[in-house]
Design a protein around this motif. Structure first.
Motif, PDB file in Angstrom:
ATOM      1  N   GLU A 302       0.825  -1.206   0.000  1.00 20.43           N
ATOM      2  CA  GLU A 302       0.000   0.000   0.000  1.00 20.43           C
ATOM      3  C   GLU A 302       0.861   1.258   0.000  1.00 20.43           C
ATOM      4  O   GLU A 302       0.587   2.217  -0.738  1.00 20.43           O
ATOM      5  CB  GLU A 302      -0.921  -0.004   1.225  1.00 20.43           C
ATOM      6  N   VAL A 303       1.900   1.265   0.809  1.00 19.86           N
ATOM      7  CA  VAL A 303       2.744   2.449   0.918  1.00 19.86           C
ATOM      8  C   VAL A 303       3.551   2.668  -0.368  1.00 19.86           C
ATOM      9  O   VAL A 303       3.645   3.797  -0.869  1.00 19.86           O
ATOM     10  CB  VAL A 303       3.676   2.324   2.139  1.00 19.86           C
ATOM     11  N   LYS A 304       4.112   1.602  -0.917  1.00 16.82           N
ATOM     12  CA  LYS A 304       4.884   1.752  -2.154  1.00 16.82           C
ATOM     13  C   LYS A 304       4.029   2.296  -3.286  1.00 16.82           C
ATOM     14  O   LYS A 304       4.486   3.113  -4.088  1.00 16.82           O
ATOM     15  CB  LYS A 304       5.494   0.406  -2.555  1.00 16.82           C
ATOM     16  N   GLU A 305       2.773   1.857  -3.341  1.00 20.64           N
ATOM     17  CA  GLU A 305       1.899   2.270  -4.440  1.00 20.64           C
ATOM     18  C   GLU A 305       1.313   3.655  -4.243  1.00 20.64           C
ATOM     19  O   GLU A 305       1.232   4.440  -5.197  1.00 20.64           O
ATOM     20  CB  GLU A 305       0.762   1.256  -4.596  1.00 20.64           C
ATOM     21  N   ASN A 306       0.923   3.985  -3.009  1.00 20.65           N
ATOM     22  CA  ASN A 306       0.159   5.220  -2.797  1.00 20.65           C
ATOM     23  C   ASN A 306       0.815   6.242  -1.879  1.00 20.65           C
ATOM     24  O   ASN A 306       0.427   7.412  -1.895  1.00 20.65           O
ATOM     25  CB  ASN A 306      -1.220   4.868  -2.221  1.00 20.65           C
ATOM     26  N   TYR A 307       1.803   5.827  -1.094  1.00 21.75           N
ATOM     27  CA  TYR A 307       2.439   6.750  -0.147  1.00 21.75           C
ATOM     28  C   TYR A 307       3.951   6.540  -0.142  1.00 21.75           C
ATOM     29  O   TYR A 307       4.560   6.293   0.896  1.00 21.75           O
ATOM     30  CB  TYR A 307       1.891   6.515   1.269  1.00 21.75           C
ATOM     31  N   PRO A 308       4.615   6.614  -1.290  1.00 24.39           N
ATOM     32  CA  PRO A 308       6.042   6.246  -1.378  1.00 24.39           C
ATOM     33  C   PRO A 308       6.959   7.079  -0.484  1.00 24.39           C
ATOM     34  O   PRO A 308       8.053   6.624  -0.141  1.00 24.39           O
ATOM     35  CB  PRO A 308       6.361   6.451  -2.861  1.00 24.39           C
ATOM     36  N   LEU A 309       6.525   8.283  -0.114  1.00 24.97           N
ATOM     37  CA  LEU A 309       7.338   9.118   0.760  1.00 24.97           C
ATOM     38  C   LEU A 309       7.667   8.406   2.068  1.00 24.97           C
ATOM     39  O   LEU A 309       8.735   8.613   2.663  1.00 24.97           O
ATOM     40  CB  LEU A 309       6.599  10.428   1.067  1.00 24.97           C
TER      41      LEU A 309
END
Length: 349
Positions: A302-309
């Motif tokens: 989820e983070v890599k796709e939508n919240y990479p920061l």
């Protein structure tokens, strides 16, 4: 800053400020670096070795890895309704579980070049989840009003903290704007059997307009956030001996944490403190992980796709006030559409 807020910060330090980390102690302790918002930073290892007390060194490991690499606190728990007098009856019972929470804070420590100061640089992202499925909530229906709102997850970039190594001791640095109040020693942990417990009882208080120049009270009384947070950080006492010597530890120390917070309704719930009495009560546990790659797969995807920061901590020091759930909601939801919180509510009749 008002005198009362300064007193609060000093008392909080004496109780032992552990991390803000974990979601949500929203009081800012990061020093505003004068005339340079991004000073040159170094690996903190040499400063760590200047700390003489092994228990202070162990506390450093609760804050961040002494080798300067990223460390993660993975957190999971639930949020409940605290309803005085059970006034909403069957619509929203006192003690009702509302949603789950799961996410993490990712952090690292850096030394400011030419000083004995350590800044712990952190970002945190926490998802509100469905109680039955554990899936990320996209929308939520308010049981009191019957209205449905999009869920705004916790995205705090950044939440930083300021420490100093002085006379062989690790100290917490407190600032009032650009004026330093002082550097305070870290309190010794309590012993419970073979465990050491570092703890903090905190009562965050801040005004949205005074601290963040947000001229919108949102759902808060008097534009002011008030809450209570209680932290317990536990670790085996066997790690004290491992803190001795002249070696910089590699990897993280397996701290665990229990966290409770009583706070206002989150702004995306659509409940104004002035109209709807009650609070959210969060209760969660967390554990230290070596880094982002050790998180559950669904969080990483989820983070890599939508919240990479949020795949890493910060690379430089940001001296602006720490982010909170309310400032994040303002920046990511209200500001882009040029709406106040009350105007935003009208978008969801």
């Amino acid at each position: 800053m008002k005198k009362g807020n300064v007193v609060f910060q000093i008392v909080f330090v004496k109780l032992l400020i552990v991390v803000s980390l974990l979601l949500g102690v929203h009081t800012t302790f990061a020093k505003e670096i004068k005339n340079d918002t991004s000073p040159k930073v170094l690996n903190p290892g040499s400063l760590y070795l200047q700390i003489k007390d092994p228990q202070d060194r162990l506390f450093f490991n609760a804050l961040a890895r002494p080798d300067g690499k990223d460390m993660v606190y993975h957190i999971k728990g639930k949020a409940y309704a605290y309803v005085p007098g059970d006034i909403y009856k069957s619509k929203l019972n006192h003690g009702a579980a509302l949603f789950g929470i799961e996410g993490y804070n990712i952090r690292k420590a850096v030394q400011i070049e030419g000083t004995n100061d350590v800044i712990v640089l952190t970002r945190e992202i926490v998802f509100y989840t469905d109680l039955k499925t554990g899936e990320i909530l996209e929308k939520w229906t308010n049981p009191i009003t019957g209205k449905t709102y999009p869920v705004s997850h916790i995205e705090n970039d950044h939440v930083n903290f300021h420490y100093r190594v002085e006379d062989g001791k690790l100290k917490t640095v407190i600032n009032n704007g650009n004026r330093e109040i002082g550097a305070f020693p870290i309190a010794a942990p309590e012993s419970l059997g073979d465990l050491l417990v570092y703890h903090a009882d905190a009562f965050p208080l801040y005004n949205l307009n005074e601290r963040y120049n947000i001229n919108d009270s949102m759902n808060l009384k008097n534009e002011t956030y008030t809450s209570a947070e209680f932290f317990d950080f536990l670790v085996s006492d066997k790690y004290v001996n491992q803190m001795k010597g002249n070696q910089i530890p590699k990897g993280s120390v397996p701290f665990t944490n229990s966290w409770t917070r009583v706070s206002p309704w989150t702004p995306w719930m659509g409940l104004d403190e002035n109209e709807y009495a009650g609070n959210l009560t969060f209760h969660a546990r967390s554990e230290v992980l070596d880094g982002f790659d050790d998180l559950p797969e669904w969080i990483k995807e989820e983070v890599k796709e939508n919240y990479p920061l949020y795949t890493s901590s910060l690379d430089s020091i940001d001296s602006s006030p720490n982010a909170t759930s309310w400032t994040s909601f303002y920046e990511s939801v209200l500001k882009p559409i040029n709406k106040t919180w009350k105007e935003w509510l009208k978008l969801y009749p």
